[in-house]
Every structure is written in C-alpha cells, then in structure tokens.
Scaffold this active site. Sequence first.
Site, PDB file in Angstrom:
ATOM      1  N   LYS A 293       1.240  -1.672   0.158  1.00 39.01           N
ATOM      2  CA  LYS A 293       0.052  -0.363   0.055  1.00 39.01           C
ATOM      3  C   LYS A 293       0.681   0.831   0.282  1.00 39.01           C
ATOM      4  CE  LYS A 293      -4.339  -2.179   1.766  1.00 39.01           C
ATOM      5  NZ  LYS A 293      -3.482  -3.792   1.995  1.00 39.01           N
TER       6      LYS A 293
HETATM    7  C1  PLP Z   1      -4.348  -4.890   1.336  1.00 36.86           C
HETATM    8  C2  PLP Z   1      -3.660  -5.875   1.096  1.00 36.86           C
HETATM    9  C3  PLP Z   1      -3.893  -7.121   0.682  1.00 36.86           C
HETATM   10  C4  PLP Z   1      -5.182  -6.309  -0.754  1.00 36.86           C
HETATM   11  O1  PLP Z   1      -5.696  -6.128  -1.223  1.00 36.86           O
HETATM   12  P1  PLP Z   1      -6.776  -5.658  -2.174  1.00 36.86           P
HETATM   13  O2  PLP Z   1      -5.690  -4.372  -2.868  1.00 36.86           O
HETATM   14  O3  PLP Z   1      -7.800  -4.658  -1.023  1.00 36.86           O
HETATM   15  O4  PLP Z   1      -7.039  -6.597  -2.941  1.00 36.86           O
HETATM   16  C5  PLP Z   1      -3.095  -7.860   0.459  1.00 36.86           C
HETATM   17  N1  PLP Z   1      -2.325  -8.145   0.839  1.00 36.86           N
HETATM   18  C6  PLP Z   1      -1.143  -7.188   1.894  1.00 36.86           C
HETATM   19  C7  PLP Z   1      -1.024  -7.334   2.881  1.00 36.86           C
HETATM   20  C8  PLP Z   1      -2.614  -6.027   2.007  1.00 36.86           C
HETATM   21  O5  PLP Z   1      -1.791  -4.933   3.145  1.00 36.86           O
END
Ligand code: PLP
Length: 452
Positions: free
Chosen positions: A110
Amino acid sequence: MKYLSTRGRAPAVSFREAVALGLAPDGGLYLPEALPDISPRLRAWENLSYAELCAEFLALFATDVPEDVLTRLVHRSYATFSHPEIGPLRQLDERTHVLELFHGPTLAFKDFALQFLGNLYGWMCEQDGRSLNVLGATSGDTGAAAIHGLLGKPRTAIFILYPDGRVSPLQERQMACTGADNVFALAIDGSFDDAQRILKEAFGDRDFAARHHLSAVNSINLARVLAQCVYYLHAWLRLPPAQREEVEFVVPTGNFGNVFAGWLLERMGVPIAGFKVATNQNDILHRFFTTGEYRVGAVHPSLAPSMDIQVASNFERLLYYSLGEDPARVREVMAQLQREGRYTLAGFDRDTFSSSRATDVEIGANIARVAQRHGYIIDPHTACAFQELNPARVSVVLATAHPAKFPDALRGAIGQEPTHPGLDALKARAVVKHRLPADTRAVQDFLRAHAV
Ligand SMILES: *Cc1c(COP(=O)(O)O)cnc(C)c1O
C-alpha cells in the site's frame, strides 16, 4: 483527461478533483472517461527507472498537474523505499517470479499508492491554500501506509479508525508510534465493518464532511488505483521478453484494488495473459470468479487479516466495465446488492481472471513449502497466492507484505520469526492511541476537536 463516476449521476471532474473527492457525490467510484492505449510506448519505457516510468505513466492521467511538479512528487514518493528497484522481481524458478512490494516505509504494497497520494495531497493543499483532514478505516496495512504518506505534512491531519485488538500489534505500532502530531490512531470498540460503517456515515453527513474538508484514502481513491498500475508495468518490462505475453499475475486480494489496477493496465494495451485473484477463507471473490454470483457473507478473521473483507470496495469498477460502461446498470446492480446482498453477473472477463482460496491451514503449509523448496520466506498474504500456480503460465506472484510484520503466523508455520530493523525500532516507542466507541457521533466529536 476527465473522470466519470461509475454511477453516472455526478459531473465529470478533473484528476485533482477526483483525487480530492475520493468517492463521487453520487456514491460511485471515479474512472477515466477513456483509457489510453499505451502499447506504442512500451518499447521507449523499457529502460526507465521506477520513478521515471511512474512519472511518465501518471502524466497521461494527471493532466491538471504540471509535469515538473508530478515528476518531483513521484521521485519524492519512491525515495522513501529501501530497495533501488523499488519493486524488485525475484526469480524462484524457471516459471515463477515474486514481485516484492514490501520495501516501502510500512513494509506493505500500500506504500506504493499512499506515499504518492500523501505527497499529492500536500501539494494540492499548498496550491489551494486550504487544509485537509483525511479519515480512513483499516483492518491493518492501509492505515499504517496512509499515516506514513501524510506524516508531518503541513495543513493536513489524518484520522485512522481500526478495530481495537484486531490488527496485529506491529501494525498498530506502525500507526500509533509515529510521534507525529498530525496523526490520530482511533481504536474502535467494534469490528472492521463497524469502522467502515462509521466512515460511510461520517462522509454521508455532507455538512460535516464539507466543513472539515474530509477526504478518504481507502482503496477507492482514483490516484491509488493509477499508482498501483505502475508496479505491474515495471515488472512486466523487467521480465524476459519471451515470458511477457505468457505471464499471469497472482494477486493476494481483499478489496480488489490491487488486482483491478493490473487488469486496468491490461485494458490499456499491455499484453498480459491472466490475473489470478487469490483470497483467504473470506472468499467472496473466489466464489464470484468461479460461479458469477457475488454474495455477501460474514467476515471470518484469518492469518491474512488485510484480506479479511466481505464487500470488495473496488468491485464496482469491474462491474462498470463488465456492464458495458453503463452507469444505469451499475446503479441497478448496486441497489440489488444493497437490498438482497447478492447478484449474479452474466458476463465478465472470464478469459483473463481466475481465482483461488486458501484456508489458514493452507496458508501455513504454503509458507512452509515455499521456505523449504526455495529458501524464501513469505508472509501470510503472499502465501494465499501460492495456493495453486498455473503450470501453463509464467507466474508473477505479488508479495504484498514483508513476513516480519506477521511474527505469530511465521512462527506457527516454520518455527521462526523473521525480523526487520524498522519494526524492531518501533518496539521501543510509546503507543499513542485514542479509544472510541463504535459510534459515528463519538468519532465526529473527536474530529471536531482535532481537525486542522
Ligand atoms: C491490503 C492488502 C491486501 C489486499 O489488497 P486489495 O487491494 O484490498 O485487494 C493484500 N495483502 C496485503 C499485505 C495488504 O495489505
């Protein structure tokens, strides 16, 4: 470039407006009015650095941000990453690569979007001479990444709601140990769904939202989706040319933001063979991609908590394209989902999408198998993606978090806890969090008292 709402009842807006608004006023999500064909540019982009490629790509969309500004914001955003490749590709065997997306400040993918969004917000506030209060809800990684995107930025404050006791202790420390006075970690006495409900209600209170210049950082923000397209593109350009058109990206999925970004890139003309949507036991999307029925159920906490969702908030964007870019049909489907909690979609991109599901037991087994076979340690989210790889394709597995963020799951799977110096440093810091009831009023009162 203009941006339209998936629900078609809000005016077209500029990039900056779409970013500032987050959610469209009609409840829809923003998408570009037309997708550019980037295939003629791929050759020229081959040798660019990550930040150069990102600036070139985003310039196609952020047409109301001067190019020199965009370049500066992008370079600043990725300077906080600890690996020179930003998103390095690591080969495990002939037909399996891992795309490591955990070298940012909070060690999860993210950061790619939220470092950029934080810098963009900071610049927009400066330009417009106004302040901004970001309100978000997180089940783990989003909150920490959003906070680190806005940390210490002038004229901004960030408030992150999370379910008290239901994010990992390290994730909580990443949110509550920053020492920054524009950061507020709000521990809600309730579930992640309560946090999301409060968020919706706070934004739904138009007067309140307008008075405090509220903005969202959830995975629905257009800038996040676009920034996430870039690591797919960068990875694709780093693959051996003979493998590029055979590649399937395997994506640990929760809110569908990450994998949607990859799919959008494919629609812009990058030849990618497939996307596998890898879920944990909260398998609404796996069920959707196998049966066509999207049916909301209850959330069951898992070893991969950032994927513990039942309503995938970016799904509406896929719906929009699957329903022939017809906002009236999107409105109907969303109304039906609201009413009945289910919907069956006749047509979607079945050739490109596949899916898998991993239980907690399988997550542990996958961590152990990958460690044994490749000497490579993965986190529980990435482990969902190793559930089943398609032997007919070249797999690029997205590693969405650093394994050191999940010491308990790793100890359970392989009997050891990976470490990371950045996380160790956090343990010495004081936790500053604000406990609040799962009540919209209480959260609004807190914001009134602390907003900038
Ligand atoms: C947020 C997250 C996901 C999921 O991603 P999306 O965009 O919500 O599908 C998967 N793995 C980790 C470590 C995350 O922080």
